[in-house]
Structure formats: C-alpha cells, structure tokens
Enzyme design. Sequence first.
Site, PDB file in Angstrom:
ATOM      1  N   ASP A  14      78.504   3.856 -24.129  1.00  0.00           N
ATOM      2  CA  ASP A  14      79.008   5.141 -23.609  1.00  0.00           C
ATOM      3  C   ASP A  14      79.437   5.038 -22.148  1.00  0.00           C
ATOM      4  O   ASP A  14      79.911   6.020 -21.571  1.00  0.00           O
ATOM      5  CB  ASP A  14      77.931   6.222 -23.758  1.00  0.00           C
ATOM      6  CG  ASP A  14      77.638   6.509 -25.225  1.00  0.00           C
ATOM      7  OD1 ASP A  14      78.527   6.306 -26.066  1.00  0.00           O
ATOM      8  OD2 ASP A  14      76.499   6.927 -25.531  1.00  0.00           O
ATOM      9  N   LYS A  57      70.139  12.359 -23.984  1.00  0.00           N
ATOM     10  CA  LYS A  57      70.684  13.023 -25.171  1.00  0.00           C
ATOM     11  C   LYS A  57      70.146  12.386 -26.444  1.00  0.00           C
ATOM     12  O   LYS A  57      69.723  13.091 -27.361  1.00  0.00           O
ATOM     13  CB  LYS A  57      72.219  12.932 -25.116  1.00  0.00           C
ATOM     14  CG  LYS A  57      72.935  13.696 -26.197  1.00  0.00           C
ATOM     15  CD  LYS A  57      74.270  14.233 -25.694  1.00  0.00           C
ATOM     16  CE  LYS A  57      75.293  13.139 -25.454  1.00  0.00           C
ATOM     17  NZ  LYS A  57      75.833  12.568 -26.703  1.00  0.00           N
ATOM     18  N   LYS A  71      84.955   7.375 -30.726  1.00  0.00           N
ATOM     19  CA  LYS A  71      83.981   8.230 -30.043  1.00  0.00           C
ATOM     20  C   LYS A  71      84.520   9.668 -30.004  1.00  0.00           C
ATOM     21  O   LYS A  71      85.381  10.015 -30.785  1.00  0.00           O
ATOM     22  CB  LYS A  71      83.685   7.673 -28.646  1.00  0.00           C
ATOM     23  CG  LYS A  71      82.978   6.315 -28.677  1.00  0.00           C
ATOM     24  CD  LYS A  71      81.582   6.452 -29.259  1.00  0.00           C
ATOM     25  CE  LYS A  71      80.877   5.128 -29.361  1.00  0.00           C
ATOM     26  NZ  LYS A  71      79.610   5.219 -30.089  1.00  0.00           N
ATOM     27  N   ARG A 124      88.594   6.582 -26.644  1.00  0.00           N
ATOM     28  CA  ARG A 124      88.322   6.376 -25.213  1.00  0.00           C
ATOM     29  C   ARG A 124      89.126   5.234 -24.600  1.00  0.00           C
ATOM     30  O   ARG A 124      89.364   5.232 -23.397  1.00  0.00           O
ATOM     31  CB  ARG A 124      86.820   6.155 -24.980  1.00  0.00           C
ATOM     32  CG  ARG A 124      86.044   7.432 -25.125  1.00  0.00           C
ATOM     33  CD  ARG A 124      84.578   7.300 -24.792  1.00  0.00           C
ATOM     34  NE  ARG A 124      83.959   8.618 -24.856  1.00  0.00           N
ATOM     35  CZ  ARG A 124      82.662   8.832 -25.042  1.00  0.00           C
ATOM     36  NH1 ARG A 124      81.827   7.814 -25.186  1.00  0.00           N
ATOM     37  NH2 ARG A 124      82.187  10.052 -25.066  1.00  0.00           N
ATOM     38  N   ARG A 135      66.406  13.252 -31.116  1.00  0.00           N
ATOM     39  CA  ARG A 135      65.360  12.668 -31.968  1.00  0.00           C
ATOM     40  C   ARG A 135      64.046  13.424 -31.812  1.00  0.00           C
ATOM     41  O   ARG A 135      63.329  13.635 -32.795  1.00  0.00           O
ATOM     42  CB  ARG A 135      65.194  11.181 -31.637  1.00  0.00           C
ATOM     43  CG  ARG A 135      66.384  10.339 -32.122  1.00  0.00           C
ATOM     44  CD  ARG A 135      66.433   9.004 -31.421  1.00  0.00           C
ATOM     45  NE  ARG A 135      67.389   8.065 -31.997  1.00  0.00           N
ATOM     46  CZ  ARG A 135      68.705   8.028 -31.713  1.00  0.00           C
ATOM     47  NH1 ARG A 135      69.230   8.885 -30.871  1.00  0.00           N
ATOM     48  NH2 ARG A 135      69.486   7.114 -32.274  1.00  0.00           N
TER      49      ARG A 135
END
Length: 445
Positions: A320, A22, A347, A351, A27
């Site tokens: 993550d 991702k 996030k 979380r 980018r």
Amino acid sequence: MTAIVSHLADRLSGSAAVPGDKSVSHRALMFGAMAVGETRITGLLEGDDVLCTAAAMRALGAQVTRLDDGTWQVFGCGVGGLRAPDGVLDMGNSGTAARLLLGVLAGHPMSATMSGDASLRSRPMERVMAPLRDMGAAFATAEGGRLPVTVTGAADPLPITYTLPVASAQVKSAVLLAGLTAPGETTVIEPVPTRDHTERLLRHFGARVEVSAEGEGRRITLTGEPELKARNVVVPADISSAAFPMVAALLVPGSEITLARVGTNPLRAGLIETLAEMGARIERRDATDADGEPVADILAAAGPLRAVDVPPERAPSMIDEFPILAVAAALADGTTRMTGLAELRVKESDRLAAMAGGLARCGVRVEETEDSLTVHGDGTPPPGGAVIDAELDHRIAMAFLVLGMVSREPIRVERAETIATSFPNFAGIMNGLGARMEEMKENAA
Ligand code: S3P
C-alpha cells in the site's frame, strides 16, 4: 465534494497520533463478533472502511457499540453463530472488509448479499471465491465475478489446503476464516509471506494457528471449530497511514517529527527498509508489543535521499506504500525502479496508472510498464501545479497532497473526501505538523 490544495510546507515538527491500523481494526471487529463474551477495542480506526465492517457485523447479529471514551465494545455470537442479515451488506470502498467477510459468510449456512462503491464493484473477487467454493460455498455474482455477490455458505464446510496464486493477505484470511467453522485443519500455503494480522489476532482470541516455513514462504494451519474467547485489543497506529507524514518529514527541509505507537510488523515494514536504503533518517524508539503486534514510536527527519531499486519480493510488505514511495523517489537523486507491482492495478484504483499519470502532470519524469514504475529524480523540487482527481482512492489523494508540500506550485486534489476511508482528519493532522493544506467544500455538479 471536497478539494484539498496543498501548498509548499513549512518545516514539519512535533508529534502526531496517526489513526489505528485498518487491517487490525477490521479483524478485531470481525473476530470479536465471532467470539463469546465482551471484546473491547481501543484505538480502532474510525474510518469509513472500518465503519462498514462494524455495520456489517451488527447486521449479522453481533452487538457493536462505540462507548463514550472512544472504546469499541463487541459482544459476539460465537464461531458459526452469525445470523442472516435483513438487507444488503454495504462494504463501501473496502476490499479487505469484503474479502474477509466473504470468508466468514462462506462458513455459515445462510445467504447474504454484499455490495460496495464503484471502486469496490470493479475489483476482482474470484480470487477469494475460488477456494471458498472448494470449501462448499456458492456464489452468484455480477458480471466478471464482481460485486454485488450473493454468497450461500456451506452447511458443512470442508477444510482445505490451498496454495495462494497471488500474494494476498486478504485471500489467505478469507480461507482461514471460512476454516473456523470447518472440522479439522485448514491450511494456506503462501509462496511469499504476506501480512499476518489474521494469524496473530486469531491466536490472541484463542484459536490454534500454526505457522512454519515452506520454501521462501509460509504454511499456516488453523484448527477448525475453536471457541473464540472475547479479548481486549489495542490497535496500533497504521504504518500505512504513518507513511504519509513520515515521507513528508523526510522531504520538507529542516523537519523532524515523531509518530507515536506505530505498528511495525515486519510484514508491513517494507517501506521503512526501502527508505533506509535511500539514506532516510528514520528511527524506531521504545519498541514493545501490543497484543501480539510489534509497535514503536517512529522518528523521521529531513535529509537528502538517493534513488534505489526495490526488489519485487519486498512488494507484499509495502504493497500500500508504493504511491508515497513514488513521491519520495520524485525528490530523490537518481532513478528509482519499483518492480513486481501488478497487484497495484487492482487496488482502490489502478495505482500504477494513477501515479505515473499524476507524477507526469506534476513535471516528474516517469515510466510505467504492466508491473513496474520507474521514477527519475534529481534531488530538487518538481514543478507540481497539477489538479489530481482522487476518484475513489485515498492513498492516491494523500500521496499527491504530500507531493504538493514540496512542489514549486500547489497541487490540488479533487474528491479528497475519499481520504476518510483510512485517515480521517488527514489535512488537520498534517497542518498540525506544519503542512499548508486548504480544504474546500464544493457542491456536487
Ligand atoms: C490487506 C491486504 C492487502 C492490502 C490491503 C489490506 C489486509 O491487500 O493491500 O490494504 O488487511 O489483509 P491484498 O490482500 O489484496 O494484497
């Protein structure tokens, strides 16, 4: 709305192609849109987050097309060449898309308005706007510096030297991207290294980016006003997505799977290091380099895991992955302590609260503080049996579906459609390996 129920899994086997990274996908589209000529991207993540970036770059004047063979073609406008969009830029659920694009827009002398879903509209944006103001951009925001934001870019952006107050690759990237249209050198100092896809890919497109050590961290200097040249990009599979089948294979007895061409950038690979410390059987095979990013096939096989203390300085390299690590910890023998996790509260959801609350409802003993999570495991399957509302957080959804694969009672995840932001066809791919996930479409109430 979609609910997914995850039942006790059969032994996992075979190999799976995990979708594209991702971070690299966002980018590649953005840099292609600022380059001159034709960029072709293969392996682009076609998840909702990245599709928002594709739509935004189109709205800003780049030509972005998906070809029949799945390659994405981008004809860019050159550095500083984007044009004002007609409507609001909708960044959906994506913090990366929003924050990086604020950097890009800050360096263009025009106004644009950006918004997103309820999750994104609750996330902090001041962290990028503060340095971008120093570079000459102006922002009108909703209350608390949140989206929707109207950015008016600087006519003559100033190069700055900025020390990151939070370990954030998004903030680093926003400053560097604004620095593309500034004369001279823009420098970001990061006290703790964060993922360096922006640096690697900007170089791939021909920019001059110098990186040196600065204490425990790094000093990154971009020379402004480069001519970015169109380049082809092969996007590696996303290690943050691979993390879910990888941990599932470690936990489901008798499993052994291979995940092909996964990005193993050391600034993203903290989960592999941590799982190795827990005794996991994970191997990297056929390591190579794809357009400046290290990739390898990853083999993961089931076996007992022991608890571990995760040092806070490792957090950025696996930021993550804490939801799925917490699941691994629930099945490990002993007490796993994860610290330095304050960023997890901002996030796609909070979380820390989501994992602590959901694990407790699945019968796992957990403790949560402002910036830490402690999970007590005894090496045996937890009761499970809970219903988890994913709200708008894909990784919370996937983490609990993996927990369902090894729990005594099935786990049901509501609003699971959010998984499509990063891992389209997650349930299909997991079922192909041996999971038993049942998808149910529900009518909105
Ligand atoms: C990302 C950086 C990280 C990460 C996010 C992707 C990026 O966010 O959590 O999923 O692509 O730069 P922060 O910069 O907020 O740490």
